[in-house]
Motif scaffolding. Structure first.
Motif, PDB file in Angstrom:
ATOM      1  N   ASP A 217       0.833  -1.184   0.000  1.00 25.35           N
ATOM      2  CA  ASP A 217       0.000   0.000   0.000  1.00 25.35           C
ATOM      3  C   ASP A 217       0.882   1.254   0.000  1.00 25.35           C
ATOM      4  OD1 ASP A 217      -2.143   1.755   0.344  1.00 25.35           O
ATOM      5  OD2 ASP A 217      -3.095   0.552   1.877  1.00 25.35           O
TER       6      ASP A 217
ATOM      7  N   GLY B 177       0.930   4.082   2.479  1.00 21.77           N
ATOM      8  CA  GLY B 177       1.500   4.435   3.771  1.00 21.77           C
ATOM      9  C   GLY B 177       2.203   3.278   4.446  1.00 21.77           C
ATOM     10  N   SER B 178       3.193   3.607   5.267  1.00 18.86           N
ATOM     11  CA  SER B 178       3.952   2.553   5.958  1.00 18.86           C
ATOM     12  C   SER B 178       3.094   1.803   6.949  1.00 18.86           C
ATOM     13  CB  SER B 178       5.158   3.180   6.671  1.00 18.86           C
ATOM     14  OG  SER B 178       6.056   3.752   5.751  1.00 18.86           O
ATOM     15  N   THR B 179       2.231   2.511   7.671  1.00 14.02           N
ATOM     16  CA  THR B 179       1.391   1.842   8.663  1.00 14.02           C
ATOM     17  C   THR B 179       0.482   0.829   7.998  1.00 14.02           C
ATOM     18  OG1 THR B 179       1.455   3.777  10.105  1.00 14.02           O
ATOM     19  CG2 THR B 179      -0.333   2.207  10.456  1.00 14.02           C
ATOM     20  N   GLN B 180      -0.150   1.201   6.860  1.00 16.47           N
ATOM     21  CA  GLN B 180      -1.002   0.274   6.142  1.00 16.47           C
ATOM     22  C   GLN B 180      -0.213  -0.925   5.628  1.00 16.47           C
ATOM     23  OE1 GLN B 180      -0.980   3.671   6.155  1.00 16.47           O
ATOM     24  NE2 GLN B 180      -2.382   4.354   4.519  1.00 16.47           N
ATOM     25  N   SER B 181       1.013  -0.652   5.093  1.00 10.74           N
ATOM     26  CA  SER B 181       1.829  -1.745   4.554  1.00 10.74           C
ATOM     27  C   SER B 181       2.286  -2.697   5.640  1.00 10.74           C
ATOM     28  CB  SER B 181       3.047  -1.179   3.816  1.00 10.74           C
ATOM     29  OG  SER B 181       2.655  -0.599   2.592  1.00 10.74           O
TER      30      SER B 181
ATOM     31  N   SER C 247       5.565  -2.303  -2.580  1.00  7.91           N
ATOM     32  CA  SER C 247       4.989  -1.013  -2.192  1.00  7.91           C
ATOM     33  C   SER C 247       5.643   0.113  -2.988  1.00  7.91           C
ATOM     34  CB  SER C 247       5.183  -0.771  -0.698  1.00  7.91           C
ATOM     35  OG  SER C 247       4.730   0.515  -0.330  1.00  7.91           O
TER      36      SER C 247
ATOM     37  N   SER D  36       5.797   3.190   0.783  1.00  7.98           N
ATOM     38  CA  SER D  36       6.056   2.848   2.187  1.00  7.98           C
ATOM     39  C   SER D  36       7.562   2.897   2.412  1.00  7.98           C
ATOM     40  CB  SER D  36       5.510   1.462   2.514  1.00  7.98           C
ATOM     41  OG  SER D  36       4.115   1.415   2.315  1.00  7.98           O
ATOM     42  N   SER D  37       8.023   3.833   3.210  1.00  6.91           N
ATOM     43  CA  SER D  37       9.461   4.039   3.379  1.00  6.91           C
ATOM     44  C   SER D  37       9.986   3.678   4.760  1.00  6.91           C
ATOM     45  CB  SER D  37       9.810   5.506   3.085  1.00  6.91           C
ATOM     46  OG  SER D  37       9.137   6.357   3.999  1.00  6.91           O
ATOM     47  N   CYS D  38       9.110   3.243   5.666  1.00  5.09           N
ATOM     48  CA  CYS D  38       9.554   2.944   7.029  1.00  5.09           C
ATOM     49  C   CYS D  38      10.707   1.952   7.016  1.00  5.09           C
ATOM     50  CB  CYS D  38       8.388   2.389   7.854  1.00  5.09           C
ATOM     51  SG  CYS D  38       8.837   2.024   9.559  1.00  5.09           S
TER      52      CYS D  38
ATOM     53  N   ARG E  99       9.896  -3.011  -2.272  1.00  2.84           N
ATOM     54  CA  ARG E  99       9.374  -1.676  -2.553  1.00  2.84           C
ATOM     55  C   ARG E  99      10.224  -0.968  -3.602  1.00  2.84           C
ATOM     56  NH1 ARG E  99      10.305   0.711   3.534  1.00  2.84           N
ATOM     57  NH2 ARG E  99      12.312  -0.281   3.944  1.00  2.84           N
TER      58      ARG E  99
ATOM     59  N   TYR F 208       5.770   5.384  10.299  1.00  2.00           N
ATOM     60  CA  TYR F 208       6.623   6.173   9.407  1.00  2.00           C
ATOM     61  C   TYR F 208       7.257   7.343  10.155  1.00  2.00           C
ATOM     62  CZ  TYR F 208       7.720   9.738   5.918  1.00  2.00           C
ATOM     63  OH  TYR F 208       8.341  10.711   5.180  1.00  2.00           O
TER      64      TYR F 208
END
Length: 816
Positions: free
Chosen positions: A99, A101-105, A121, A124-126, A140, A173
């Motif tokens: 997805d 956002g990182s939280t969603q991913s 992804s 998503s960069s977290c 990603r 994130y």
């Protein structure tokens, strides 16, 4: 544990499971599947995209049945993890793109990892998602925050900021990136002025408190590591606090090119000059034409639930659709002649394609993986026994293997591949927010961070001439807790504050400042500014300083006076007062006194090997010669009195020959001492370099202390013997008893040299030499004045007393 406790735990668990079951059942009300979003083909790939920011989720207190989830009338992943996880359950798919956002991913990656379904992804960069043990199927096309934070830290280092604030979004994130940045800044030697989190709640008090901390921190450079939604709430609050103007905001890639902040002019005065790293942009050929094809009259419009609200929002009109009546009250009806090509907005602007380019790359990664699967040669495949995968029945875990091996250069010239953590190479554009002459915000690329250059070396390139800082300034903003200490000072850390907060303390004399105050080498001293060590000034008794000139003049005057006495005595050499007590001894004494005055000159000037040897030996020999002459004269006085007694033969044994023998032998003893002294341990030049002094003292080291003591001791012995004999002869009857003059002169001589010893020892530097010269001159003047001044007085002023009759007279009234 008691039976009652076990029963209570069982009942609670049952209620919890029932509540969770009802909650996920309620999510089914939000169907994520629409015909317009699907298209059948040989391979169906899943996609997760956030078209709306929020899903109205119920509050869970686990005390009652939750209310059904309220969707925003759109079928997308929203910004919540629950909706994203629900979307992944639709159908059997071999791979998922998303997805955002990182939280969603994080939520989706845990679910897909169980079934070995690859997930690519695009946003998503977290950094936490790089953990292959926890997320084995996650890849990603968006670089990890490790690289972004590394670029931000290099940016901080480049501009010399040491007092930086960090504000994080309250999600994986934001918290993850901010923590990595804060740790990196501290390792850099800089300090984090504040580390705050934007609250998810809308409570005014919480975010106002955070704004107050920003103001009191004094930080002029602040990084906001958060998604767009959180950043908007932060800057809405900043707008209400005029005191925060002038802060240089650093943006994380999540909002570094956010139109939601750049388009509304209300943010321009606080965000103008903001700087941040953005995903590399690219121009995708044909995309703009594809986007502008949309129109409500097109055949696909009826199937597309997004087109009508989008059209109404862009053109601020109403299509007359029943579902849109409430939101378009008071708006004119759409004419049908509207064209997207005539409107400039985020949708049609393909000049800033960044996230879209990541989606583009993600799709082609799967395409290349499928192509590689289809190209597998039997007997050379990656499966057991070198088998190839069944292309008609693609298994996700097989596709995952091929995705991780993808490596190609796309039509835009970028190399696409993944590292062992499923991360791509880091490439960022450094963006500066600058206002155009028309008042619009423009994203100007002023540099780049590229990991692919120089064999994997991360490089930050900045075009500083293109930077315009906050407030339309060209000068780099200063963000420090304490100003840099000027040269010649050192840092003194303030108690209970970070190391960047300090006072500047001036280095002490003899120290310079590089990082900390450092003491100069012994032969060097700090300059007035305490910046460099310079050679110390050399100090010695020279002919050019006032003290040296004074002593030299006194010495020459003494020599001149002695010569005047010699002339007077020579001109009156036949007179009784000159002939008395052996005139030859008088002339020899005057000669030795002249040498005594002149030997003091050897103590003035830069010490050298020859000068040091000469000054001590010349002083010792000349003074012994002088005292020997006086001793000879004293003995003559005593023997002359003895000779007047009946039957005395004293003068027979102490005639001129014996007098010369006494003088010669006495002087030879001193000469012998000096020869041995020079042979064994001669006086040599020596440097004294006191640590707390800016001068180097040049003086003559005695060489052998024993020889030095013997030389002075021998002079003192002769002086004491001479004084003793003169004291005994002081009351002998004579009109001109020279013993009295000798006794007084020896008393002065001894007093001078007794006082010399403690003064010499306690005198610092060149003043010890001054003390020695003063003692030489004082004792020489004492001898000259006490012995010869009375005689010159009689010769020149009272010549009537310079007769044999007067000298032989025994009348008490005529005594001298």
């Amino acid at each position: 544990m008691t039976l009652v406790s076990l029963i209570q735990l069982y009942i609670f668990t049952e209620k919890l499971l029932l509540t969770l079951d009802k909650f996920f059942s309620a999510l089914s009300a939000c169907s994520l599947s629409l015909p317009v979003l699907e298209k059948k083909g040989d391979v169906v790939v899943g996609g997760l995209f956030s078209l709306h920011d929020m899903v109205m989720e119920p509050s869970l207190f686990f005390t009652s049945t939750p209310t059904p989830t309220q969707c925003t009338s759109m079928k997308d992943s929203g910004s919540g993890g629950a909706m994203s996880s629900k979307g992944t359950c639709h159908g059997a798919i071999p791979a998922v793109i998303g997805d955002g956002g990182s939280t969603q991913s994080l939520v989706v990656a845990r679910f897909l990892g169980v079934f070995h379904v690859p997930q690519v992804s695009y946003f998503s960069s977290c950094a936490c998602l790089s953990d292959k043990k926890e997320f084995p199927t996650f890849l990603r096309t968006m670089p990890s925050d490790f690289f972004q934070v590394d670029a931000l830290i290099q940016l901080v280092k480049h501009f010399g900021w040491t007092w930086v604030g960090v504000i994080a979004g309250d999600d994986d994130y934001g918290r993850g990136g901010a923590n990595i940045f804060a740790d990196g800044v501290r390792k850099l030697g800089a300090c984090v002025a504040l580390h705050e989190t934007i609250p998810k709640t809308q409570a005014q008090t919480a975010i106002s408190t955070m704004i107050s901390k920003i103001r009191t921190s004094g930080a002029r450079v602040i990084l906001v590591f958060a998604v767009e939604q959180d950043t908007v709430r932060l800057f809405d609050e900043v707008l209400r606090h005029e005191g925060l103007a002038g802060i240089q905001w650093l943006a994380s890639e999540a909002w570094s090119t956010a139109a939601v902040l750049s388009n509304p002019k209300k943010y321009h005065h606080i965000l103008q000059g903001s700087m941040g790293f953005a995903i590399r942009r690219a121009y995708i050929p044909g995309l703009q034409d594809f986007l502008l094809r949309l129109h409500p009259s097109s055949p696909d419009a009826r199937e597309d639930p997004f087109l009508v609200p989008f059209w109404e929002e862009v053109f601020q009109c109403s299509q007359g659709v029943p579902d849109s009546q409430e939101r378009n009250v008071g708006k004119p009806s759409c004419s049908g002649a509207e064209e997207l090509g005539g409107v400039k907005n985020i949708y049609s602007d393909v000049s800033q394609l960044r996230i879209s380019y990541n989606v583009y790359k993600a799709v082609y990664v799967i395409v290349h993986a499928l192509k590689a699967m289809r190209s597998c040669v039997k007997g050379k495949g990656p499966l057991p026994q070198h088998a190839c995968p069944d292309i008609e029945n693609i298994q996700p875990w097989q596709l995952l293997h091929y995705i991780t091996q993808v490596e190609y250069v796309n039509p835009l010239g970028d190399e696409i591949k993944f590292d062992e953590n499923g991360d791509p190479a880091a490439m960022y554009d450094l963006i500066s927010w600058q206002l155009t002459s028309s008042g619009e915000m423009e994203f100007v690329t002023i540099g780049k961070f590229d990991e692919t250059t120089s064999a994997g070396k991360k490089e930050l390139l900045i075009q500083e001439q293109n930077i315009v800082w906050n407030g339309n300034q060209t000068q780099v903003p200063l963000s420090v807790c304490s100003s840099k200490c000027p040269p010649g000072t050192r840092k003194a850390i303030r108690p209970n504050l970070p190391i960047c907060c300090h006072d500047c303390v001036v280095c002490t004399a003899g120290e310079i400042n590089a990082i900390e105050c450092e003491r100069c080498l012994p032969e060097f001293w700090s300059n007035a500014e305490r910046t460099v060590c310079i050679p110390k000034q050399v100090e010695f008794l020279s002919f050019s300083d006032t003290m040296g000139i004074t002593l030299m003049v006194i010495s020459l005057i003494g020599s001149f006076c002695t010569c005047i006495v010699v002339i007077i005595f020579f001109c009156h050499r036949t007179t009784p007062i000159v002939r008395a007590n052996n005139s030859d001894l008088s002339f020899l004494l005057l000669f030795s006194l002249t040498l005594c005055f002149l030997c003091s000159l050897t103590f003035i000037g830069r010490p050298s090997d020859w000068a040091c040897m000469l000054r001590h030996t010349a002083f010792g020999i000349t003074f012994v010669l002088c005292i020997s002459c006086i001793l000879g004269k004293t003995i003559v006085v005593l023997m002359a009195f003895k000779a007047t007694l009946p039957g005395s033969t004293a003068m027979k044994w102490f005639g001129p020959g014996w007098q010369k023998a006494i003088i010669t032998s006495s002087t030879l003893v001193q000469v012998l001492i000096c020869i041995v002294w020079l042979a064994v341990a001669p006086p040599t030049p020596r440097q004294l370099m006191p640590r707390e002094s800016a001068i180097i003292i040049l003086l003559c080291d005695e060489g052998s202390p024993i020889a030095f003591v013997l030389s002075l001791g021998y002079i003192g012995l002769l002086a004491c013997l001479c004084y003793l004999l003169a004291f005994l002869a002081r009351k002998l009857p004579d009109n001109f008893n020279e013993a009295r003059l000798i006794a007084f002169s020896m008393l002065i001589f001894c007093a001078v040299w007794v006082a010399f010893v403690p003064a010499y020892i306690s005198s610092p530097g060149k003043y010890s030499t001054v003390t020695e010269v003063f003692a030489i001159l004082a004792s020489s003047y004492g001898l000259l004045g006490c012995i010869f001044a009375p005689k010159c007085y009689i010769i020149l002023i009272r010549p009537e007393k310079n007769t044999r009759k007067h000298l032989m007279s025994k009348s008490a009234k005529d005594k001298f």
